[in-house]
Enzyme design. Structure first.
Site, PDB file in Angstrom:
ATOM      1  CB  SER A 199     -78.854  -9.228  46.622  1.00  0.00           C
ATOM      2  OG  SER A 199     -77.801  -8.424  46.093  1.00  0.00           O
ATOM      3  CE  LYS A 200     -80.107 -11.886  38.198  1.00  0.00           C
ATOM      4  NZ  LYS A 200     -79.251 -10.869  37.613  1.00  0.00           N
ATOM      5  NE  ARG A 201     -79.122  -4.285  42.513  1.00  0.00           N
ATOM      6  CZ  ARG A 201     -79.973  -4.239  43.539  1.00  0.00           C
ATOM      7  NH1 ARG A 201     -79.535  -4.108  44.764  1.00  0.00           N
ATOM      8  NH2 ARG A 201     -81.262  -4.324  43.350  1.00  0.00           N
TER       9      ARG A 201
ATOM     10  CG  ASP B 284     -75.898  -9.878  38.384  1.00  0.00           C
ATOM     11  OD1 ASP B 284     -75.727 -11.092  38.125  1.00  0.00           O
ATOM     12  OD2 ASP B 284     -77.014  -9.329  38.364  1.00  0.00           O
TER      13      ASP B 284
END
Length: 503
Positions: free
Chosen positions: A262-264, A267
């Site tokens: 995921s994007k998380r 990040d």
């Protein structure tokens, strides 16, 4: 393959294109090109509530940057257009009604509140509510209601949906190119909604109708669509249409191997999950992109190809042409592929070495204000000396700043290591040696300095370490004589003098 291969990539414009979407597009592209087929882009924007301004353009730019442009789609070779589902909505109602006339679908008038009540009632008894063969005759639909009642409700403008009539006690035998034979018991399937009274189809109906009308021969999509395969297969059968071949790609997993990327994760671990930078039009939040982070598109494509596929050989480095030749869906794995942010850096380092120093010099110059007045040819010579130690163009300045500006300070540890009692005297002697040298080639300087060291029986480290420190400011960098030749005799002497001044 006798028939003309036609594949489609059908993203929803609800935000930036995730790396998993790029991988799906890539596998579709490779398959199409391998079989001289057509790669179609279709924008699935039936859910207008989730539509995000600029997302469609972002998808197109991402495919172009990766070097995998679509052959047919919005604004390009529109043989089977339009290619946005929102512009095709007039098509779907007739197909939903065709299924009703064939007895393969029915009108359902149950309100959201009624269905919620049924759900809660089932949960209270430890069961799961499924709308299908075991209860559809008791619910509010055109199976349990009279024909007159149904017509009256539609004429009154009552809300309804059209549901697929899923058969009872049947075994479906489905085929998937990657996963092989799949058997499904129809008793566990629910009667999915195909069409809503607001005139919009659900994804399932629109998807099947569009794939049929666009003559799609192979549906290559993510594993998350596997649960829909039974319904899609039954819809083709219900319409009496030829079913395309299906291939469901494995998930891309987090770097830990547990769960979907995921994007998380990006990040948290400091890597992008989108091909290009994305600025959210509502929040203004900016998400990093591989392009802006300094990755080459070829590196990203090569890396993505290996997420779930392997050629069955030791070869890892493939051009797009080589990937196209080697690619086979049968060699795609069923199990999820772990995303390794270090591996894509490895690919980028390799592709960096394959770029011309002139091209890299232009990228370096445009990214570093200190180089604006420096000759491109000189920058290219510097790049040639340092690029094998770099992964990104953004590494260049740290590896090469001393070719452009004299060091303003010296590394503490290096000073302790390089400066001895006789260093000052040796460096002063070295200045006159360098002054006498011909600096028209690197070899000329090298021969004079090395000759002086050897004939005077001086330890090489005693001269070379402080000399490197004077030129670079640290005990690192390419060959000392390459540096001296590049910056010239006068600048070299100036830097040696500067070091003497600090001893």
């Amino acid at each position: 393959m006798a028939k003309n291969v036609r594949v489609r990539f059908a993203p929803s414009p609800t935000g930036p294109l995730h790396i998993g979407g790029v991988r799906t597009a890539l596998f579709n592209y490779l398959f199409a090109k391998k079989h001289n087929g057509t790669f179609v882009l279709r924008i699935e924007d039936t859910d207008q509530n989730r539509y995000v301004e600029g997302a469609e353009q972002y998808i197109i730019e991402s495919l172009n940057w990766c070097g995998i442009p679509f052959d047919e789609g919005p604004g390009k070779n529109e043989t089977f257009g339009p290619y946005r589902q929102s512009e095709r909505k007039h098509l779907y109602k007739q197909y939903a009604e065709e299924l009703i006339n064939k007895g393969k679908a029915y009108y359902a008038f149950d309100t959201a509140e009624q269905l919620d009540e049924h759900r809660k009632d089932h949960e209270a008894n430890g069961k799961t509510f499924i709308y299908n063969w075991h209860n559809r005759e008791k619910l509010t639909n055109s199976i349990s209601l009279s024909k007159e009642d149904v017509e009256k409700r539609i004429a009154n403008g009552d809300d309804y949906v059209i549901r697929f009539w899923s058969p009872k006690d049947e075994k479906l035998h489905l085929k998937d190119i990657i996963r092989g034979d799949i058997q499904i018991d129809t008793n566990v399937l629910d009667d999915k909604v195909l069409f809503k009274s607001d005139g919009m189809p659900t994804y399932h109906l629109a998807n099947i109708v569009d794939d049929h009308l666009m003559e799609i021969t192979h549906v290559i999509r993510g594993e998350e669509w596997l649960p829909s395969l039974a319904l899609h297969f039954q819809l083709y059968d219900a319409f009496g249409w030829e079913t395309p071949e299906f291939a469901h790609l494995p998930l891309i997993l987090k770097p830990t191997g547990k769960g979907k990327l995921s994007k998380r994760d990006g990040d948290k671990l400091g890597f992008p999950v989108f091909p290009l930078e994305w600025k959210d039009p509502k929040s203004g939040e900016v998400s990093r992109g591989y392009k802006e982070d300094g990755y080459f598109p070829e590196a990203m494509v090569n890396f993505l190809a290996f997420l779930g596929w392997n050629p069955g050989t030791e070869q890892e480095l493939f051009s797009l042409e080589e990937l196209t030749k080697a690619f086979e869906l049968e060699r795609v794995n069923k199990s999820g592929a772990r995303f390794d942010p270090e591996k894509i850096k490895w690919f980028n380092h390799h592709y960096m070495q394959g770029q011309s120093s002139e091209k890299l010099a232009a990228l370096f110059k445009s990214s570093q204000s200190e180089l604006s007045d420096i000759d491109n040819g000189y920058i290219a010579l510097v790049v040639d000396l340092i690029k094998e130690r770099a992964t990104f163009v953004s590494d260049f300045w740290e590896l090469s700043n001393f070719f452009f500006v004299a060091p303003s300070e010296y590394d503490e540890k290096a000073l302790k290591k390089a400066i001895k009692e006789d260093t000052r005297a040796l460096m002063q002697e070295l200045i006159s040696v360098v002054e006498s040298a011909d600096d028209s080639t690197k070899e000329a300087i090298q021969d004079v300095v090395k000759g002086w060291i050897t004939s005077n029986e001086i330890g090489f480290g005693k001269v070379m370490m402080p000399l490197r420190l004077a030129l670079v400011g640290a005990l690192q960098g390419p060959d000392v004589f390459d540096i001296m030749f590049m910056i010239g005799k006068a600048e070299s002497i100036k830097r040696i003098n500067q070091l003497i001044g600090t001893i």
